[in-house]
Scaffold this motif. Structure first.
Motif, PDB file in Angstrom:
ATOM      1  N   ALA A  11      33.240  38.463  41.291  1.00 29.92           N
ATOM      2  CA  ALA A  11      32.793  37.765  42.495  1.00 29.92           C
ATOM      3  C   ALA A  11      33.981  37.305  43.341  1.00 29.92           C
ATOM      4  CB  ALA A  11      31.915  36.578  42.122  1.00 29.92           C
ATOM      5  N   LEU A  12      35.031  36.828  42.686  1.00 35.59           N
ATOM      6  CA  LEU A  12      36.232  36.401  43.408  1.00 35.59           C
ATOM      7  C   LEU A  12      36.819  37.564  44.207  1.00 35.59           C
ATOM      8  CD1 LEU A  12      38.587  34.411  43.999  1.00 35.59           C
ATOM      9  CD2 LEU A  12      39.641  35.247  41.869  1.00 35.59           C
ATOM     10  N   CYS A  13      36.973  38.705  43.564  1.00 32.95           N
ATOM     11  CA  CYS A  13      37.558  39.864  44.244  1.00 32.95           C
ATOM     12  C   CYS A  13      36.625  40.426  45.313  1.00 32.95           C
ATOM     13  CB  CYS A  13      37.902  40.941  43.214  1.00 32.95           C
ATOM     14  SG  CYS A  13      39.185  40.460  42.023  1.00 32.95           S
ATOM     15  N   ALA A  14      35.338  40.470  45.015  1.00 33.65           N
ATOM     16  CA  ALA A  14      34.370  41.050  45.949  1.00 33.65           C
ATOM     17  C   ALA A  14      34.197  40.196  47.196  1.00 33.65           C
ATOM     18  CB  ALA A  14      33.025  41.237  45.254  1.00 33.65           C
ATOM     19  N   VAL A  68      40.590  46.877  40.653  1.00 36.33           N
ATOM     20  CA  VAL A  68      41.207  47.704  41.694  1.00 36.33           C
ATOM     21  C   VAL A  68      40.419  47.449  42.962  1.00 36.33           C
ATOM     22  CG1 VAL A  68      41.908  50.007  42.386  1.00 36.33           C
ATOM     23  CG2 VAL A  68      41.815  49.410  39.943  1.00 36.33           C
ATOM     24  N   CYS A  69      41.062  46.816  43.932  1.00 33.89           N
ATOM     25  CA  CYS A  69      40.371  46.312  45.122  1.00 33.89           C
ATOM     26  C   CYS A  69      40.811  47.097  46.363  1.00 33.89           C
ATOM     27  CB  CYS A  69      40.699  44.840  45.329  1.00 33.89           C
ATOM     28  SG  CYS A  69      40.395  43.786  43.883  1.00 33.89           S
ATOM     29  N   ARG A  70      39.815  47.484  47.147  1.00 36.60           N
ATOM     30  CA  ARG A  70      40.083  48.198  48.402  1.00 36.60           C
ATOM     31  C   ARG A  70      39.175  47.637  49.491  1.00 36.60           C
ATOM     32  NH1 ARG A  70      40.431  52.339  44.412  1.00 36.60           N
ATOM     33  NH2 ARG A  70      42.503  53.302  44.381  1.00 36.60           N
ATOM     34  N   ASN A 130      45.134  28.566  44.598  1.00 36.77           N
ATOM     35  CA  ASN A 130      44.514  29.082  45.824  1.00 36.77           C
ATOM     36  C   ASN A 130      44.234  30.587  45.732  1.00 36.77           C
ATOM     37  OD1 ASN A 130      47.261  29.586  45.641  1.00 36.77           O
ATOM     38  ND2 ASN A 130      47.604  29.541  47.853  1.00 36.77           N
ATOM     39  N   PRO A 131      43.436  31.043  44.768  1.00 38.79           N
ATOM     40  CA  PRO A 131      43.251  32.493  44.608  1.00 38.79           C
ATOM     41  C   PRO A 131      42.638  33.168  45.826  1.00 38.79           C
ATOM     42  CG  PRO A 131      41.649  31.277  43.303  1.00 38.79           C
ATOM     43  CD  PRO A 131      42.643  30.282  43.786  1.00 38.79           C
ATOM     44  N   ASP A 132      41.748  32.496  46.540  1.00 43.88           N
ATOM     45  CA  ASP A 132      41.125  33.123  47.711  1.00 43.88           C
ATOM     46  C   ASP A 132      42.151  33.385  48.807  1.00 43.88           C
ATOM     47  OD1 ASP A 132      38.117  33.224  47.183  1.00 43.88           O
ATOM     48  OD2 ASP A 132      38.589  31.151  46.670  1.00 43.88           O
ATOM     49  N   ALA A 180      45.481  49.507  48.363  1.00 41.15           N
ATOM     50  CA  ALA A 180      44.923  49.135  47.068  1.00 41.15           C
ATOM     51  C   ALA A 180      45.595  47.859  46.594  1.00 41.15           C
ATOM     52  CB  ALA A 180      45.102  50.249  46.042  1.00 41.15           C
ATOM     53  N   VAL A 181      44.815  46.990  45.982  1.00 37.31           N
ATOM     54  CA  VAL A 181      45.331  45.764  45.372  1.00 37.31           C
ATOM     55  C   VAL A 181      44.871  45.751  43.927  1.00 37.31           C
ATOM     56  CG1 VAL A 181      45.281  43.247  45.403  1.00 37.31           C
ATOM     57  CG2 VAL A 181      45.337  44.514  47.559  1.00 37.31           C
ATOM     58  N   PHE A 182      45.832  45.673  43.008  1.00 38.98           N
ATOM     59  CA  PHE A 182      45.553  45.680  41.572  1.00 38.98           C
ATOM     60  C   PHE A 182      45.766  44.262  41.035  1.00 38.98           C
ATOM     61  CE2 PHE A 182      47.030  49.870  42.773  1.00 38.98           C
ATOM     62  CZ  PHE A 182      46.205  50.746  42.079  1.00 38.98           C
ATOM     63  N   VAL A 183      44.716  43.695  40.448  1.00 43.38           N
ATOM     64  CA  VAL A 183      44.782  42.325  39.948  1.00 43.38           C
ATOM     65  C   VAL A 183      44.262  42.310  38.514  1.00 43.38           C
ATOM     66  CG1 VAL A 183      44.168  39.916  40.386  1.00 43.38           C
ATOM     67  CG2 VAL A 183      44.234  41.544  42.288  1.00 43.38           C
TER      68      VAL A 183
END
Length: 264
Positions: free
Chosen positions: A186-189, A261-263, A132-134, A151-154
């Motif tokens: 695309a998953l992160c965005a 790096v997700c914000r 369930n990555p989403d 910040a989320v680092f994956v």
């Protein structure tokens, strides 16, 4: 022809653990320090933790699926507070006993249910393991929502360099989904407004070794000379974090791993 007899797989245990710290066995599900044969993978993961450490100074960080705990300890060198979260009972007991420095603590819980707010979430080499990555990325966004600097680092391996050419997946039985660069972005965005993508590549002696494998048929040479074990018994433990480089300046199709790096 003589019928082949399958041998029991070799059991690798961590070496030289401190008194009172139970060694963990290498299962393939997580990487471990203190196992010479595993040093390549350990350093490949460690270099990313060290890179993130330089970006979380003074923050509260959750290290999700922290495994053995070494990464949480690394992050604790700069973060204000680090919580290492893992559901595995052996890994949790080991981490709690081994990494006792100030500002770092461990909680036994699931990624899906741990519910403590933070400034940053770190989730390395694990999203390829989950169904369930989403949902998980949405949860990480919620955990960091009240921070002034969330910040989320994956990170995840690149299927293009991990799996055989043309395959959808490597043979790793623990992986559910392995990503191409555009798929991972695309998953992160889909969950974050800003996604910075970096690629991890070989450097120094690993780059030379990679060149020799591709262009000088090194695999054939060491086998023909009968020095395979002697060479890798020396080469693998000698690998360091300096033998990798993390950059946004090279095509991600050739990367070993991706780091997002997700914000918001």
């Amino acid at each position: 022809m003589t019928e082949s007899v399958s041998e029991e797989p070799t059991l690798y245990l961590q070496q030289d653990q401190p008194d009172g710290v139970p060694p963990l066995a290498l299962t393939g599900e997580r990487t471990l320090p203190d196992v010479p044969e595993e040093n390549y993978w350990y350093r490949r993961h460690l270099v990313v933790y060290e890179w993130i450490r330089e970006r979380v100074g003074g923050l509260k960080v959750i290290d999700m699926a922290c495994g053995e705990g070494y990464g949480s300890s690394v992050l604790g060198g700069a973060a204000r507070e680090v919580v290492g979260v893992d559901a595995n009972p052996e890994a949790f007991e080991h981490a709690k006993a081994r990494y006792t420095g100030g500002g770092v603590r461990f909680e036994r819980d699931l990624v899906e249910t741990f519910d403590e707010p933070a400034d940053a979430v770190v989730f390395l080499q694990t999203i390829e393991h989950v169904q369930n990555p989403d949902e998980i990325l949405e949860r990480f966004k919620a955990l960091t929502a009240d921070s002034p600097s969330p910040a989320v680092f994956v990170s995840t391996p690149n299927v293009l360099t991990l799996a055989p050419e043309g395959a959808e997946k490597s043979g790793n039985p623990w992986h559910i989904k392995e990503y191409r660069p555009e798929e991972f972005h695309a998953l992160c965005a889909a969950h974050f407004g800003t996604v910075e993508m970096y690629g991890l590549f070989h450097a120094r002696k690993l780059a030379v070794h990679e060149f020799a494998l591709k262009n000088a048929r090194w695999d054939d040479v060491h086998a023909r000379l009968g020095l395979t074990k002697r060479f890798y018994d020396w080469f693998t433990p000698a690998i360091s974090v300096k033998d990798f480089t993390l950059t946004a300046d090279r095509p991600l199709t050739g990367a070993l791993d991706f780091v997002a790096v997700c914000r918001p």
